[in-house]
Scaffold this motif. Structure first.
Motif, short mmCIF file in Angstrom:
data_model
loop_
_atom_site.label_atom_id
_atom_site.label_comp_id
_atom_site.label_asym_id
_atom_site.label_seq_id
_atom_site.Cartn_x
_atom_site.Cartn_y
_atom_site.Cartn_z
N TYR A 129 6.95 -4.16 8.17
CA TYR A 129 7.30 -3.08 7.45
C TYR A 129 6.30 -2.95 6.00
CZ TYR A 129 11.37 -2.22 10.27
OH TYR A 129 12.08 -1.90 11.42
N SER A 130 6.64 -1.72 5.80
CA SER A 130 5.55 -1.43 4.49
C SER A 130 5.90 -2.12 3.23
CB SER A 130 5.69 0.11 4.49
OG SER A 130 5.68 0.49 2.95
N THR A 149 7.34 0.16 0.41
CA THR A 149 8.97 0.61 0.47
C THR A 149 9.77 -0.22 0.19
OG1 THR A 149 7.97 1.84 2.55
CG2 THR A 149 10.21 1.69 2.23
N THR A 206 10.92 14.37 7.24
CA THR A 206 11.09 12.73 7.09
C THR A 206 12.38 12.40 6.66
OG1 THR A 206 8.72 12.84 6.49
CG2 THR A 206 9.89 10.73 6.06
N GLN A 251 6.42 7.60 11.32
CA GLN A 251 7.53 6.81 10.93
C GLN A 251 7.36 5.48 11.52
OE1 GLN A 251 8.77 8.73 8.55
NE2 GLN A 251 10.68 8.33 8.98
N LYS A 287 4.75 3.41 10.13
CA LYS A 287 4.99 2.95 8.60
C LYS A 287 5.90 1.75 8.79
CE LYS A 287 5.44 7.48 6.39
NZ LYS A 287 6.58 8.58 6.38
N THR A 288 6.49 1.31 10.04
CA THR A 288 7.22 0.22 10.23
C THR A 288 6.42 -0.86 10.79
OG1 THR A 288 8.05 0.78 12.49
CG2 THR A 288 9.43 1.44 10.43
N LYS A 330 -1.82 2.23 14.43
CA LYS A 330 -2.28 3.67 14.29
C LYS A 330 -2.97 4.06 15.27
CE LYS A 330 -2.32 3.35 9.25
NZ LYS A 330 -3.21 2.95 7.99
N VAL A 379 -1.00 9.71 7.27
CA VAL A 379 -0.32 8.39 7.31
C VAL A 379 -1.12 7.70 8.44
CG1 VAL A 379 1.56 7.62 8.73
CG2 VAL A 379 2.09 9.53 7.18
#
Lengths: 191, 191, 191, 191, 191, 191
Positions: free
Chosen positions: A154-155, A158, B8, C148, C151-152, C156, C188
Motif C-alpha cells: 500500500y502507498s 496515503t 475515484t 486503484q 495504488k495498492t 503498473k 497513476v
C-alpha cells in the motif's frame, strides 16, 4: 440481562471493520476488525503503563482498552472524517456512541455493570492517565497496522497520515520508548 | 475538480459493506457492498416506475437510485439502529450525510454538479414520486437479499425484520406487482 | 415470471467476479464484482452524456449501463482473451450472451420486458450514441479500477493494458473531459 | 529489542485463524482469528473474576488472557486433535509453544519482559485462580462463537462438542452465572 | 471406512492455509490453501521427472505429491519455524504428522490403503528419487508463489527467503532446467 | 518457453473460482477454486483406478486429472448452463478451451509438451478408460463438495442436482464402491 447476551454483542466486533482502512482502498477481506484492533491496543496500553511514572489503575486501563470501541458493536465504525465535517456532528457521534454503550451495558446483570460504566465514563472524559494511555495506544497501534499495510504494497503517501496523527497524540506523554516507537514507524514510511 | 477524482470516490462504495448485515452475523467476506446494492436498487426502481400510473422523471429516478448512498463513500454506512436511539441522532446523521454529499459533489466540474444536486435534494426531501419509488426499491431489494441469505442457511427469525420493514414502506404505493413481490418474499421466510 | 424471480437472478451479479482481474493475479477476495462495476459504469455513462453535444436518450442509456453485463448472471464473465483467440469464438460468445439474456428477460412479466429488450438490442448493435457512451464508460471505469489496484501495490506493467484499451475506445468520442480523464489515468501508471 | 518489534509480532495474530473452525468446515474467510478471540476471552475473564469469591489479581488475569495464545504468532494454531493423538505430542506442543513465547518475549526491552513472563508461566502451570478463570473464559467464548456459527446455518451436531468441552472445564468453578451461561448455550444447540 | 469418508477429510485441505504466508503478513483471504499448493506441486514434480535421467516410478511420484501434506487435514500446517526451534520439536512434529496420516489412511477400505501407505513412507524417508523430486517441486512452487506475491506488492526482502530455501534443496538435482527456473525466480526478486 | 512461465499460468487456477457454486449463491470468498478441485479429482481418479478391472495407464490418468481444467487458467470457468443453451455454444466452448490449452502448452519447452498434449487429447475424446475415470472423479468430487456446502447450511434442493449429475455419469462404470459413494452422498441430501 445475562453475560451470554452481552458477549453475543461483543462478538459483533469481529465483523465490524475499521472504516479508516476501507475508505483508503483496503478491501474488506483485508481490513482489520475492531475486536482484533482492541486486542493490540490493550497490550500496548499495558506496556505504556509500565513505563510511565504516574500511578496507573491497571485493571481500569485494560478494561478501558478492551471496551473503548464497544459501541461500534451497535452502530458500526463512523469514520473520523465524518466528525471533522462539523463540530455538531462530532457531538452527535459522541452522543450516539454513548447511547449505544448504555444499551449494550444494560445487557449485563446489574452488579457487573458498574466497573464497565466507570471505565467508559473515564475514557469519554479523556483526562485521566488511563484514558490518555489508551488513546495513545489506540493511535500507535493504528499507525503500526498502517505500516504493515505499507509493507504489503500500500502507498506510503496515503497511510502516512496515521503516523502524523499518532505523533501528535503521544507528544504530551513523557515516555521515552514512545519516541523510539515513532522513529521506527517513520522508518517504514521513509525507507 | 475532475470526473476522475469524483469517480475515484464512487469507487469507495465497492468497499463499504452494509452494516445491517454485519451486525446480524454476516461476516464481512459475505456481506453485500453498497455499490452492488445500489445497482440492484436502480434496476428495481426502474421496473417499479414502469408500473406506476403517475408520471415519473426516469433519468432523475435512475440517477437518484445510483447516488442515494453515495455519502457512505465518505462516512461509511451508519446503521439505522443508531438513528433510532434518539431523534437528534437521526437529524445529525442526516446532516452528516448531507455534508459528505456536498463535499463529494464538489469534486465534479461545476456544470456537472447541478443534476446530481437536484436529485440528491429530492431524495432527501422524500416526497416526490421518484424519491418514494427509490425508497421502496431500496427496501425491497434489501429484503430480497435477506431472502438470499436465508437460503444459504441464515436464520429466518433474524432477517424477517427486513421484510416487515419493506412491507410498511411500500404499503402506500399502488402498484399491484409490489404485493406479489412481498408475497414471494414472505414465502422464503415461512416456507 | 415475476419481478421477484428476475431480481433474484440480477442478485447473482454480486457473486460474479470480473475475470480480467483474476487472470492478472488479483485474488477473488479482492476482485471487483460485476454488479458493483455496473454501478460505476452507469454513473460515468450519465456524466459523459451530459458532456456530449449529440442528443441522448438518458433513460435508455442508464438502463443499458445497468444491464449490459446481465447475461453474466447466467454464464459468468468470459474473458476477452478467450474471444480474441478466434473470430468464431467471439461470435459464439456473443450468441451465448444473447441466449442467456433472452432467458433472463423471460423471467419478467411481459409488459416489462420490452424496454429492456430494446436497450439490450441497441447495446449489442453498438452504433447508437447511447451504446457508444456505455462502451466508453465501461472501459474507462475498468481502467480507473486498475489504477486503484496499482495504488495498492499491483504492478503498473500488468495493468497498463486497461488504459491503452480505454484510450482506443474513447478516441472517437468528442468529449473534452475524456482527454483529461485519460491524462489523470496515465499519471497513476507513470508517476 | 523494542516495543515496536514486539507488537509487530502480536499483529500476526490477526492473520492466524483458529484451526478448530477450519477443520470443521468453516472457510478461512469466515473463521475467527486469534487476536479477536483473545479480545473476547479477556472481557469474559474479567466478568468471571468479578463473580468469584476468591481474590483475583486482575492485571495479571487480563494480561494472561491477552497473551495466552501469543505463541501462535510464531507457530500457528496447532489443533487440539493433534495433541490428543499422543501424550508425547501434547508435551512437545507445549514445549514448542513455550519456546516460541520465549523468543517473542525476547523482543521486548528487558524491564518490560518480567510481567509477561510471570503471567505466561502462571498460565502454563494452570493452577492459580487467574489461570483457571482464563481457561474457563477461553472455552466459554469458543462455545459462544460456535453458537454464532450455528445461527448462520452450521450443523449443531458438528459444533456441539465445544459446549461439552466448555461445560467440563467450568464445572469446578463455583460461579452461579456460569451455569446460566451454559444453559443459554445449550438452548442454541437444542432449540 | 469408505472412500467417501476419506475424501471428506481430503476436502479439509481446501481450508488449511499455508502458515508460511500468514506469518509473513499475507491475510487469510489471500493466502494459498494446501490443496491448491499440492496441485501445482504434482504438476511440477511430473515435469521434473521427465527431465531426470534416473528411472522414476511416475504413479508413486504423483501420488506422493498429491498426499505429501495430507496430514495437515487433521493437524493444520505447523510452520517450519516451530520445528527449527528445537530438534525434539521437529521430531515430535514428524511423529504427529505420521500419527495423523495413519488415522486418515485408516478411513480407506483396506485394499486401497497400501499404495498410499507405501508412498507416504517413501516420502518420509526422503531418499528415493521420487521423494527428492517431490521435495524439490514443493520448494520450487512455493518460491514461485512467493514471486507472485511480490508482483502484487509484497516486499522482496521478506519473501526472498523462499528462493534461497528452494535453491539449496534443488542443488543436488542434476536437472539443467531447474537452474533456469531458479534464474527466472531470482529475476523477480532483483528486477 | 520455460517451465517457470508454464507454472506461472497454472498458478492462475488458484484464483479461478468454480462458476457452478457462484451462480447458486455461494459467495466468492467461500467458493472452491479450480486448483483445489483438481487436486481432489486426481486423488479420487487414482482410487477409482485401483478398483477397476480394466488396465489403466496410471501416469496418464493422474496427469489428465491434474490438467483437465487447465484451459480455465486462460478463459475462466464457463458454466455448463451456457453450453446447454445451444449445441453450437457447446462446440464453441470446446474449441475455445482447446485453443487456450494449445497456447498454455506452448509455454513448455518442446520435449515436455508431448505427454501433456497426449493426455489432453485423450481427455477431450473421452472414450479411454482414463478419460472416463477422470470424468467420473470430476463429477463425484463436485457432488461431495456440494454435500459439504449443505452441511454448512446451503439448501439441499439447490445442490441436489450435482448428485443426480454425478450419478448419471458414473452409471456405466462397474466399480462397486462407486455405488456406496453415491449412497453416502444421497444420505447428506435426504437426511
Amino acid at each position: 440481562m445475562t453475560v451470554f447476551q452481552f458477549l453475543t454483542i461483543c462478538d459483533n466486533l469481529k465483523r465490524v471493520l475499521r472504516t479508516g482502512w476501507l475508505l483508503r482502498g483496503v478491501p474488506p477481506s483485508i481490513a482489520e476488525n475492531v475486536a482484533a484492533h482492541s486486542h493490540t491496543t490493550a497490550i500496548l496500553a499495558y506496556l505504556l503503563a509500565l513505563q510511565t511514572e504516574e500511578p496507573v489503575d491497571l485493571p481500569q486501563l485494560l478494561l478501558m482498552a478492551l471496551i473503548h470501541d464497544l459501541p461500534e458493536a451497535h452502530i458500526g465504525d463512523i469514520p473520523i472524517s465524518a466528525q471533522r465535517a462539523d463540530p455538531k456532528i462530532r457531538e452527535a457521534k459522541e452522543k450516539a456512541e454513548d447511547n449505544a454503550m448504555q444499551k449494550i451495558l444494560a445487557y449485563l446483570p446489574e452488579k457487573l455493570q458498574s466497573a464497565l460504566t466507570v471505565a467508559w465514563a473515564a475514557y469519554c472524559k479523556g483526562t485521566s492517565i488511563e484514558a490518555r494511555l489508551v488513546e495513545a495506544a489506540d493511535r500507535l497501534v493504528t499507525a503500526l497496522h498502517a505500516a504493515q499495510l505499507v509493507k504489503t504494497g500500500y502507498s506510503k503517501e496515503t497511510f502516512q497520515t496515521f503516523v502524523t496523527h499518532a505523533e501528535s497524540t503521544v507528544a504530551e506523554l513523557k515516555i521515552p520508548q514512545v519516541k523510539e516507537f515513532i522513529r521506527e514507524l517513520r522508518e517504514v514510511f521513509t525507507g
